[in-house]
Design a protein around this motif. Structure first.
Motif, PDB file in Angstrom:
ATOM      1  N   ASP A  13      -5.472  45.821  49.475  1.00 28.79           N
ATOM      2  CA  ASP A  13      -4.357  46.744  49.374  1.00 28.79           C
ATOM      3  C   ASP A  13      -3.786  46.598  47.973  1.00 28.79           C
ATOM      4  O   ASP A  13      -3.708  45.502  47.433  1.00 28.79           O
ATOM      5  N   SER A  58      -2.902  52.316  48.001  1.00 27.79           N
ATOM      6  CA  SER A  58      -3.739  51.931  49.130  1.00 27.79           C
ATOM      7  C   SER A  58      -4.340  53.165  49.799  1.00 27.79           C
ATOM      8  O   SER A  58      -3.714  54.224  49.862  1.00 27.79           O
ATOM      9  N   TYR A  59      -5.551  53.007  50.345  1.00 30.34           N
ATOM     10  CA  TYR A  59      -6.167  54.104  51.092  1.00 30.34           C
ATOM     11  C   TYR A  59      -5.361  54.460  52.337  1.00 30.34           C
ATOM     12  O   TYR A  59      -5.534  55.525  52.923  1.00 30.34           O
ATOM     13  N   ARG A  60      -4.446  53.571  52.746  1.00 28.78           N
ATOM     14  CA  ARG A  60      -3.612  53.826  53.914  1.00 28.78           C
ATOM     15  C   ARG A  60      -2.427  54.749  53.610  1.00 28.78           C
ATOM     16  O   ARG A  60      -1.654  55.090  54.511  1.00 28.78           O
ATOM     17  N   THR A  61      -2.229  55.119  52.354  1.00 27.35           N
ATOM     18  CA  THR A  61      -1.122  55.995  51.982  1.00 27.35           C
ATOM     19  C   THR A  61      -1.195  57.294  52.791  1.00 27.35           C
ATOM     20  O   THR A  61      -2.241  57.934  52.859  1.00 27.35           O
ATOM     21  N   THR A  62      -0.093  57.672  53.393  1.00 27.07           N
ATOM     22  CA  THR A  62      -0.079  58.847  54.260  1.00 27.07           C
ATOM     23  C   THR A  62       0.081  60.133  53.459  1.00 27.07           C
ATOM     24  O   THR A  62       0.511  60.114  52.297  1.00 27.07           O
ATOM     25  N   PRO A  89     -12.838  51.790  56.591  1.00 31.34           N
ATOM     26  CA  PRO A  89     -11.553  52.356  56.141  1.00 31.34           C
ATOM     27  C   PRO A  89     -11.625  53.868  55.972  1.00 31.34           C
ATOM     28  O   PRO A  89     -12.621  54.398  55.475  1.00 31.34           O
ATOM     29  N   CYS A  91      -9.127  57.476  54.960  1.00 31.04           N
ATOM     30  CA  CYS A  91      -7.876  58.012  54.455  1.00 31.04           C
ATOM     31  C   CYS A  91      -7.276  58.945  55.504  1.00 31.04           C
ATOM     32  O   CYS A  91      -7.935  59.315  56.483  1.00 31.04           O
ATOM     33  N   ASP A  92      -6.037  59.289  55.322  1.00 32.44           N
ATOM     34  CA  ASP A  92      -5.370  60.271  56.174  1.00 32.44           C
ATOM     35  C   ASP A  92      -6.123  61.598  56.065  1.00 32.44           C
ATOM     36  O   ASP A  92      -6.251  62.170  54.982  1.00 32.44           O
ATOM     37  N   ASP A 362      -3.676  42.775  57.983  1.00 34.62           N
ATOM     38  CA  ASP A 362      -3.003  43.996  58.379  1.00 34.62           C
ATOM     39  C   ASP A 362      -2.535  43.850  59.829  1.00 34.62           C
ATOM     40  O   ASP A 362      -3.331  43.543  60.716  1.00 34.62           O
ATOM     41  N   LYS A 364      -1.727  45.940  62.113  1.00 38.16           N
ATOM     42  CA  LYS A 364      -2.222  46.918  63.079  1.00 38.16           C
ATOM     43  C   LYS A 364      -3.692  46.699  63.421  1.00 38.16           C
ATOM     44  O   LYS A 364      -4.090  46.779  64.569  1.00 38.16           O
ATOM     45  N   THR A 365      -4.495  46.421  62.406  1.00 36.29           N
ATOM     46  CA  THR A 365      -5.940  46.344  62.618  1.00 36.29           C
ATOM     47  C   THR A 365      -6.471  44.925  62.652  1.00 36.29           C
ATOM     48  O   THR A 365      -7.596  44.695  63.069  1.00 36.29           O
TER      49      THR A 365
END
Length: 543
Positions: A13, A58-62, A89, A91-92, A362, A364-365
């Motif tokens: 991240d 981060s690739y988790r960016t919404t 992983p 992306c949104d 993380d 959540k995961t």
């Protein structure tokens, strides 16, 4: 096709993901979503070279977070995983409906294909290293890119079937879908890495994406950064006083000049001589800043207390931690004497933050993210109960950008082009325990290295050139007498930004001259060796 079920590799991240962009008013932004590529920060550097601001997130960016940033375009980085791995992983998926240009690089291209209805499979033959790119459509992304230009490949998977509406832009002998596009939706993908220097036409592709596809203007300039930083410093600090940890390197020196321009005499540069500087540097530094540029400098001689803190310590991380902690202790003590000070300014850079990311999981995961390489004393050594508020205007800049800022605000060229020097100084160029004897030996050896490369007018040919002392002894013979003394390692490095580096091919005659001088002039040394390791797999410093 049956999906494989191995656990995806750990992904970093972005440690600065929750921070604001450098210029809050900067609206011309290209976002890089990081999927764990070693080249993600290099993509950002290449975009900034076009004078357009870029940020690694981060690739988790919404999608909601991205809309708040209002980027002109998005780049999906490469990564170590396969898109068909269980838990790979992603992306949104809403980014495909944002209506802005998106470029997928390697893993990013494969993810684009998979999420939009295409297929990705394990290639019959992987493709690594240089490959000739055969161009099928010389428009948009590939405008002004020569046919059969060299691109850098690093992939074991390939796109087997394109999603609806996509076309092939280019191929290689081994990869039919090396570059693809959905022209109407402005979605693009490349199976190679245009950001690396080995990709001959890579920068042209990046410029095409940034200028012609994303319609950006070259507004990310050194002058704009300086003006905005001064405004931000004044707004944040107000009428308060700032204490700066001055080391004499280009980072802290640039910051000193920048702060002095912003708030004048309300900045005090505290130079703590921890005893790990190179020979004659403390005296030269104080004279330059205080006498020539009239910047407030407080010289603190703390050599004995730092050396005492390292007594018996051999672990490099513990050395860094103790040095960082002692810095803060000295700051707090001296600031009470000189103060009060509300802010502590540091010359922390983007690579420092990246390499100092803590390992975590993380929630959540359960996925492990961000692996620490080594801590930097600007970042990893700060205690949690730090009394100062931090001012770090340079923390999103790469080293080459800091040098440009330094020149723009009048920093002397001898500092602008000074080789990078680690915050813990010679303490991490002595492998193992640091003693007064070893420090004196290393200082003398290091001085000879600097003298000779300057005398031969090749100082600026290297990113860094220095000596390392190893904590072993070997047998030698000098004047018909047996010796049992330390070896000195010579480390000469070529690099653009310190993220990756190669060992320099120094002429043998010069190496011989330096070796002869060291073994003849430095007591306690009877052997000189040369380090021919690149980064990766090694690091630039030995600790």
């Amino acid at each position: 096709m049956t999906a494989r079920t191995q656990t995806p590799q750990a992904l970093p991240d972005n440690p600065a993901n929750d921070r604001e962009p450098i210029l809050e008013t900067q609206r011309q932004l290209i976002v890089i979503l990081d999927f764990g590529s070693q080249y993600s920060e290099l993509i950002a550097r290449r975009i900034r070279e076009t004078q357009v601001y870029s940020e690694v997130l981060s690739y988790r960016t919404t999608v909601e977070q991205l809309r708040q940033l209002d980027p002109k375009g998005i780049i999906l980085s490469g990564g170590p995983n396969s898109v068909y791995d269980l838990g790979a992983p992603e992306c949104d998926r809403g980014i495909w409906e944002m209506g802005i240009p998106i470029l997928g690089v390697c893993y990013g291209m494969q993810l684009m294909v998979q999420q939009l209805g295409g297929t990705v499979e394990r290639a019959e033959r992987g493709e690594y290293g240089k490959a000739a790119l055969h161009i099928d459509d010389p428009t948009d992304l590939l405008t002004n890119v020569e046919d059969d230009t060299t691109m850098w490949m690093s992939h074991g998977d390939s796109v087997a079937q394109l999603p609806d509406g996509f076309e092939i832009l280019a191929h290689t002998d081994n990869t039919p879908n090396a570059a693809i596009a959905h022209h109407e939706r402005q979605l693009y993908g490349v199976q190679f890495h245009p950001e690396v220097v080995h990709s001959v036409g890579g920068l042209a592709m990046i410029r095409n994406f940034v200028y012609h596809i994303c319609d950006c203007d070259p507004t990310w300039t050194t002058e704009a950064f300086v003006e905005e930083s001064i405004r931000e410093i004044r707004a944040k600090v107000g009428e308060k006083r700032v204490l700066l940890a001055l080391s004499g390197g280009v980072d802290s020196s640039t910051l000193a000049f920048l702060l002095h321009k912003a708030i004048g005499d309300r900045v005090t540069c505290m130079f703590i001589d921890q005893g790990f500087m190179r020979k004659y540097e403390p005296e030269q530094l104080v004279k330059l800043f205080a006498e020539k540029f009239h910047i407030n400098v407080e010289y603190i001689n703390a050599r004995d207390r730092f050396l005492e803190k390292l007594d018996g310590i051999t672990d490099p991380e513990e050395k860094r931690r103790r040095i960082g902690h002692e810095f803060i202790q000295v700051f707090e003590e001296e600031s009470r004497r000189l103060g009060p000070f509300d802010y502590l300014a540091q010359g922390t850079l983007y690579p420092d933050v990246i390499e100092s990311a803590d390992t975590n999981v993380d929630p959540k995961t359960g996925e492990r993210v961000a692996v620490k390489i080594k801590s930097h004393h600007n970042v990893g050594g700060l205690p949690k109960d730090l009394r100062f508020k931090l001012v770090e205007p340079l923390r999103k800049l790469f080293k080459d950008e800091v040098r440009k800022v330094g020149r723009a605000i009048g920093l002397p060229e001898e500092i602008v082009r000074r080789h990078p020097f680690p915050g813990p100084g010679l303490a991490i160029r002595i492998v193992g325990e640091v003693t007064a004897e070893r420090l004196n030996i290393l200082r003398d050896a290091d001085l000879i290295v600097r003298q000779e490369i300057k005398r031969h007018d090749i100082y600026h040919d290297f990113w860094q050139a220095f000596a390392v002392l190893l904590p072993v002894r070997s047998v030698g013979v000098m004047g018909d007498r047996r010796t049992y003394a330390y070896p000195i390692v010579l480390r000469f490095i070529s690099s653009e930004d310190g993220m990756t580096a190669d060992w320099s091919r120094v002429p043998y005659d010069l190496l011989e001259l330096i070796s002869n001088r060291i073994v003849n002039e430095v007591d306690g040394v009877n052997r000189v060796v040369y380090d021919i390791t690149s980064k990766p797999p090694g690091t630039i410093e030995w600790e």
